[in-house]
Design a protein around this motif. Structure first.
Motif: not given
Length: 118
Positions: A44-46, A101-103, A1-18
């Motif tokens: 839309l995500g909310t 990604m966001y929505s 589960m930790m890997l899946l959590n890391f994967t979902t948060r990592g993907a959004i982090a790329v969009y948030e930072t770049q």
């Protein structure tokens, strides 16, 4: 589960930072336009999160939600790969990636991962 959590948060982090800086620099959007785009994607995500239990969990299992969300996250990443000879990504492609990604991808995948833990 930790890997899946890391994967979902990592993907959004790329969009948030770049993502924001790319839209400002490469596409010439103003900060006001960028704010409107990111805010509407967040709304839309909310909405997805507000109806998560009422719609998503009634119609899909946790595994299906995680996989579907991860597929959307992956497709969003593939939409922004520079495949053209000039290396430019059309604005429409970038915006489709951002909205998916966001929505949809992140709220669904991350919520399913968190729900599985509890």
């Amino acid at each position: 589960m930790m890997l899946l959590n890391f994967t979902t948060r990592g993907a959004i982090a790329v969009y948030e930072t770049q993502g924001s800086q790319i839209l400002l620099d490469d596409y010439g959007l103003s900060q006001l336009q960028l704010g409107a785009i990111v805010s509407s994607a967040g709304v839309l995500g909310t909405i997805q999160l507000a109806f998560f239990k009422q719609f998503w969990t009634k119609n899909f299992s946790d595994i299906n939600l995680m996989m579907g969300g991860l597929v959307l996250l992956s497709l969003s990443q593939f939409l922004v790969i520079n495949v053209g000879p000039d290396g430019a990504i059309p604005l429409w492609s970038y915006l489709v990636a951002l909205y998916s990604m966001y929505s949809f991808g992140y709220p669904i995948a991350n919520s399913a991962v968190v729900c599985c833990v509890f």
